[in-house]
Design a protein around this motif. Structure first.
Motif, PDB file in Angstrom:
ATOM      1  N   PRO A 285       0.791  -1.238   0.000  1.00  0.00           N
ATOM      2  CA  PRO A 285       0.000   0.000   0.000  1.00  0.00           C
ATOM      3  C   PRO A 285       0.818   1.280   0.000  1.00  0.00           C
ATOM      4  O   PRO A 285       0.484   2.241  -0.697  1.00  0.00           O
ATOM      5  N   ASP A 286       1.904   1.313   0.799  1.00  0.00           N
ATOM      6  CA  ASP A 286       2.687   2.539   0.876  1.00  0.00           C
ATOM      7  C   ASP A 286       3.503   2.813  -0.385  1.00  0.00           C
ATOM      8  O   ASP A 286       4.097   3.886  -0.543  1.00  0.00           O
ATOM      9  N   TRP A 287       3.582   1.836  -1.306  1.00  0.00           N
ATOM     10  CA  TRP A 287       4.311   2.016  -2.579  1.00  0.00           C
ATOM     11  C   TRP A 287       3.386   2.305  -3.765  1.00  0.00           C
ATOM     12  O   TRP A 287       3.845   2.708  -4.824  1.00  0.00           O
ATOM     13  N   GLU A 289       1.120   4.602  -4.548  1.00  0.00           N
ATOM     14  CA  GLU A 289       1.056   5.967  -5.081  1.00  0.00           C
ATOM     15  C   GLU A 289       2.316   6.324  -5.860  1.00  0.00           C
ATOM     16  O   GLU A 289       2.250   6.909  -6.951  1.00  0.00           O
ATOM     17  N   LYS A 290       3.491   5.943  -5.299  1.00  0.00           N
ATOM     18  CA  LYS A 290       4.756   6.244  -5.974  1.00  0.00           C
ATOM     19  C   LYS A 290       4.883   5.512  -7.309  1.00  0.00           C
ATOM     20  O   LYS A 290       5.292   6.083  -8.314  1.00  0.00           O
TER      21      LYS A 290
END
Length: 302
Positions: A285-287, A289-290
């Protein structure tokens, strides 16, 4: 009369004349006195052969039969030079020899002066007794062999010299009478058409063979290219399968088309569960957007 009309239509050099009644003649010889059915059958034998080797055999055989010759040669002109394509002798029956590769005339066995004269002038030569002939009697072949009757006819199509038919009869002088020469001229007219057709057929056959060979060569080259690509693909797949990194491929919309074993292990899904999913679904999840931003920039730049 129907046979006469058929001959007149097929052979335009037969001209009408009046001798009390209208009829056809060939250089003054009345066609009505010829065996029209035999001529038409002989002409058909020649015309139905389109393969060069078959035509060369049929043509010399037919003219030998119609002329009552003891020996005959069929020569075609290639690049301005005469070459023998078939020859025949007649004892109890006619024996024909067809040359797959045209031969240079052997002027120890053939009259060079007569050949060159017919080739140059396009004239027909008829000699009742060659050994007594004042014009061609000095030819080396005639001096040595002393043939009796000789007939040599050009094969001409629309002014183009295609070849020569040479015939001999060594039994009697004057063997090639006017009626036989009239028939031979009709047959050489048909021969000119058939020879040209056979030539075109041969050229088309050669072209088709060349095209087939090119297709075969290109097909073999394509197979080699495909084999090379397959080998490269197998090597690449092996590297991808054995690497310690997660590797996947996707279509231009981002849907997975392939995942390697590490990718399956990290996500906990089987291959059939991953293929078809969007790649963002398997990214932490934390990757997401990037990664989404990165791919968007890449596509926008393209």
């Amino acid at each position: 009369m129907s046979k006469l009309k058929q001959l007149e239509k097929q052979y335009p050099f037969l001209k009408k004349h009046k001798t009390g009644s209208e009829g056809l003649s060939l250089e003054g010889f009345p066609v009505e006195q010829l065996d029209l059915m035999a001529i038409l059958k002989a002409s058909q034998v020649i015309s139905e052969n389109i393969l060069p080797e078959k035509l060369n055999e049929a043509l010399i055989r037919v003219v030998m039969q119609q002329a009552g010759a003891g020996k005959g040669y069929l020569l075609f002109e290639y690049d301005g030079r005469l070459s023998v394509v078939s020859e025949a002798v007649s004892n109890k029956e006619i024996v024909v020899k067809v040359h797959d590769t045209p031969l240079e005339p052997d002027y120890k066995m053939l009259p060079e002066k007569i050949f060159q004269f017919v080739k140059r002038t396009g004239s027909t030569i008829i000699i009742d007794d060659a050994s007594q002939d004042k014009v061609f009697g000095s030819d080396k072949y005639i001096e040595i062999s002393q043939p009796r009757s000789i007939a040599c006819l050009p094969i001409i199509k629309e002014g183009k010299h295609l070849g020569i038919i040479y015939l001999e009869n060594n039994l009697i002088p004057g063997a090639f009478s006017a009626d036989k020469i009239a028939v031979l001229k009709i047959l050489t007219s048909q021969a000119a058409i058939s020879v040209e057709n056979a030539f075109y057929y041969s050229q088309i056959k050669k072209l088709n063979k060349t095209l087939e060979q090119r297709v075969k060569e290109r097909t073999e080259a394509l197979k080699k290219t495909q084999a090379t690509l397959q080998l490269s693909e197998e090597k690449y797949r092996k590297i991808v399968e054995e690497t310690g990194d997660a590797v996947y491929s996707s279509d231009y919309k981002g849907y997975l088309t392939y995942v390697n074993p590490v990718c399956k292990k990290l996500t906990g899904y089987a291959e059939n569960e991953l293929v078809g999913k969007h790649f963002l679904e398997i990214i932490a999840p934390d990757w997401k957007e990037k990664v989404a931003k990165y791919y968007k920039e890449q596509f926008d730049n393209k």
